[in-house]
Design an enzyme around this catalytic site. Structure first.
Site, mmCIF file in Angstrom:
data_model
loop_
_atom_site.group_PDB
_atom_site.id
_atom_site.type_symbol
_atom_site.label_atom_id
_atom_site.label_comp_id
_atom_site.label_asym_id
_atom_site.label_seq_id
_atom_site.Cartn_x
_atom_site.Cartn_y
_atom_site.Cartn_z
ATOM 1 N N ASN A 1 0.803 -1.224 0.000
ATOM 2 C CA ASN A 1 0.000 0.000 0.000
ATOM 3 C C ASN A 1 0.835 1.272 0.000
ATOM 4 O OD1 ASN A 1 0.302 -1.462 2.594
ATOM 5 N ND2 ASN A 1 -0.429 0.444 3.500
ATOM 6 N N SER B 1 -10.975 -5.187 0.122
ATOM 7 C CA SER B 1 -11.645 -4.077 0.793
ATOM 8 C C SER B 1 -12.272 -3.186 -0.272
ATOM 9 C CB SER B 1 -10.627 -3.289 1.619
ATOM 10 O OG SER B 1 -11.268 -2.212 2.263
ATOM 11 N N HIS C 1 -13.459 -0.122 -0.361
ATOM 12 C CA HIS C 1 -13.203 1.318 -0.510
ATOM 13 C C HIS C 1 -11.912 1.652 -1.244
ATOM 14 C CE1 HIS C 1 -10.296 2.286 2.890
ATOM 15 N NE2 HIS C 1 -10.699 1.104 3.302
ATOM 16 N N THR D 1 -26.032 -9.416 11.417
ATOM 17 C CA THR D 1 -26.834 -8.998 10.270
ATOM 18 C C THR D 1 -25.938 -8.283 9.269
ATOM 19 O OG1 THR D 1 -28.770 -8.816 11.666
ATOM 20 C CG2 THR D 1 -28.854 -7.620 9.576
ATOM 21 N N CYS E 1 -2.996 4.801 7.720
ATOM 22 C CA CYS E 1 -3.629 4.095 8.830
ATOM 23 C C CYS E 1 -3.062 4.540 10.169
ATOM 24 C CB CYS E 1 -3.456 2.602 8.670
ATOM 25 S SG CYS E 1 -4.150 2.026 7.121
HETATM 26 N N1 PMP Z 1 -4.387 -4.131 3.922
HETATM 27 C C1 PMP Z 1 -3.883 -3.173 3.133
HETATM 28 C C2 PMP Z 1 -2.742 -3.481 2.223
HETATM 29 C C3 PMP Z 1 -4.431 -1.879 3.170
HETATM 30 O O1 PMP Z 1 -3.924 -0.921 2.384
HETATM 31 C C4 PMP Z 1 -5.512 -1.613 4.045
HETATM 32 C C5 PMP Z 1 -6.134 -0.237 4.121
HETATM 33 N N2 PMP Z 1 -5.234 0.753 4.574
HETATM 34 C C6 PMP Z 1 -6.005 -2.660 4.844
HETATM 35 C C7 PMP Z 1 -5.415 -3.891 4.748
HETATM 36 C C8 PMP Z 1 -7.149 -2.461 5.790
HETATM 37 O O2 PMP Z 1 -8.356 -2.419 5.089
HETATM 38 P P1 PMP Z 1 -9.703 -1.877 5.750
HETATM 39 O O3 PMP Z 1 -9.626 -0.388 5.682
HETATM 40 O O4 PMP Z 1 -10.788 -2.401 4.859
HETATM 41 O O5 PMP Z 1 -9.800 -2.439 7.116
#
Ligand code: PMP
Length: 363
Positions: A136, A184, A186, A222, A309
């Site tokens: 990422n 994921s 988003h 749910t 993150c």
């Molecule tokens: N793994 C990677 C490589 C990511 O880039 C991310 C998001 N930053 C995640 C996991 C976590 O995903 P989520 O936001 O859906 O919890």
């Protein structure tokens, strides 16, 4: 007049696709619980199963292999909770959180050391190996297929965090030969707070979220109906963005060429490795990521420092230090990540705001 925003942070989250928003909005009028047997329940169930088909098609599996979760963090937890986990040093924190064994090192270009993995597997033959598809922060791609072969030869499992793949690379679960894979929504135009774990046929894992019998008892609770509907719509659109990948690649390459000529002291992490075509992780020696981000933000240009993150505080990125960067250098790195709406104008906006920093630092 409001200033034009330049959004270059697609790896943190991509803008919601209009078709995902429409699919979500349509669910707001649905009152049934997807587990109810009456008409309203069945209508909600149909939305979920249609989305499951779209997500399954995205990664070339059958729908029964798809478990919807609250995102990749939860999908990673479901895949890894049985441990022991042997992870590469550049995994996302939601993977590293499950790893007790020492991480597998990467080269200075960020590619995992397969010989070190093979060696570690002798110590942990029944491990769950965690290796991401694309990083990422740097976009560097990992040899997932080869690692799966090594893991299986020892009786270990391979889990692949493929979050940064869809819409940028073809993601084929079967071709990768992995046991589990997380997604994921988003990151490719779906909503935040929904994801999935893909399971190899025949593999069952103990549920982490327990209670009701939803998701074939693999994940209780749910279902997030709107989220799942939006995820399905984004999964359908992802193939379209694959076709747009060469355009995005040309923009990113032009950006890096301009960096090299106008700020030769800057360094691009993972430059020599196979990488996602949308990502550039750039280090400007002596100028902290905080300073760069603030300067860019004043000009309405949005990028991230390392991983978003851990935002709020900018600590040196574990990914960059694993690649051999010093703490000081890692603190001077920013991530520019492009996507479907990125234009040349965005790249120009980035340069007008960023170049003065590079020129001042060099002076
Ligand atoms: N793994 C990677 C490589 C990511 O880039 C991310 C998001 N930053 C995640 C996991 C976590 O995903 P989520 O936001 O859906 O919890």
């Amino acid at each position: 007049m409001t200033a034009r925003l330049t959004y270059l942070d697609y790896n943190a989250s991509a803008p919601l696709l209009p078709e995902a928003a429409a699919a979500m909005t349509a669910t707001f009028a649905m009152s049934g619980n997807p587990s109810s047997v009456h008409r309203s329940g069945r209508a909600a169930r149909a939305v979920i199963e249609d989305a499951r088909e779209a997500v399954a098609a995205l990664v070339n599996v059958t729908p029964s292999q798809v478990v919807f979760t609250s995102g990749a963090t939860e999908a990673n937890a479901l895949a890894l909770s049985t441990g022991p986990v042997v992870a590469s040093a550049v995994e996302h924190p939601s993977v590293l959180a499950w790893s007790e064994a020492e991480a597998i090192p990467v080269s200075s270009d960020g590619v995992v050391d397969l010989a070190a993995l093979e060696h570690r597997l002798k110590e942990f033959p029944h491990a769950v190996v965690a290796l991401m598809l694309a990083n990422n922060e740097t976009g560097v791609l990992q040899p997932v297929e080869d690692a799966a072969g090594l893991a299986h030869a020892c009786g270990a499992r391979l889990h692949c965090d493929a979050v940064q793949g869809p819409g940028r690379l073809p993601v084929d679960f079967q071709a990768l030969g992995v046991d589990t894979l997380s997604l994921s929504a988003h990151k490719f135009g779906g909503p935040k707070g929904i994801g999935a774990l893909i399971l190899r046929p025949g593999l069952e894992l103990p549920a982490v979220v327990r209670g009701g019998g939803q998701e074939r008892r693999r994940r209780a609770g749910t279902e997030n109906l709107a989220g799942i509907a939006g995820f399905g719509a984004a999964a359908q659109a992802a193939t379209r963005f694959l076709q747009d990948a060469p355009r995005v690649a040309a923009l990113r390459d032009a950006l890096e060429a301009r960096l090299a000529s106008s700020a030769p002291q800057a360094r691009v992490f993972g430059h020599a490795a196979p990488r996602l075509a949308n990502t550039s992780c750039v280090m400007l020696p002596g100028v902290s990521a905080e300073t760069q981000l603030m300067r860019l933000d004043l000009a309405h240009v949005q990028v991230s420092a390392g991983a978003a993150c851990s935002s709020g505080k900018i600590a040196p990125s574990h990914v960059l230090t694993a690649m051999g960067a010093s703490d000081a250098d890692a603190k001077c790195a920013i991530r520019i990540s492009l996507g479907r709406d990125t234009t040349e104008e965005d790249i120009n906006a980035f340069f007008s705001a960023w170049l003065p920093l590079a020129l001042t630092a060099a002076a």
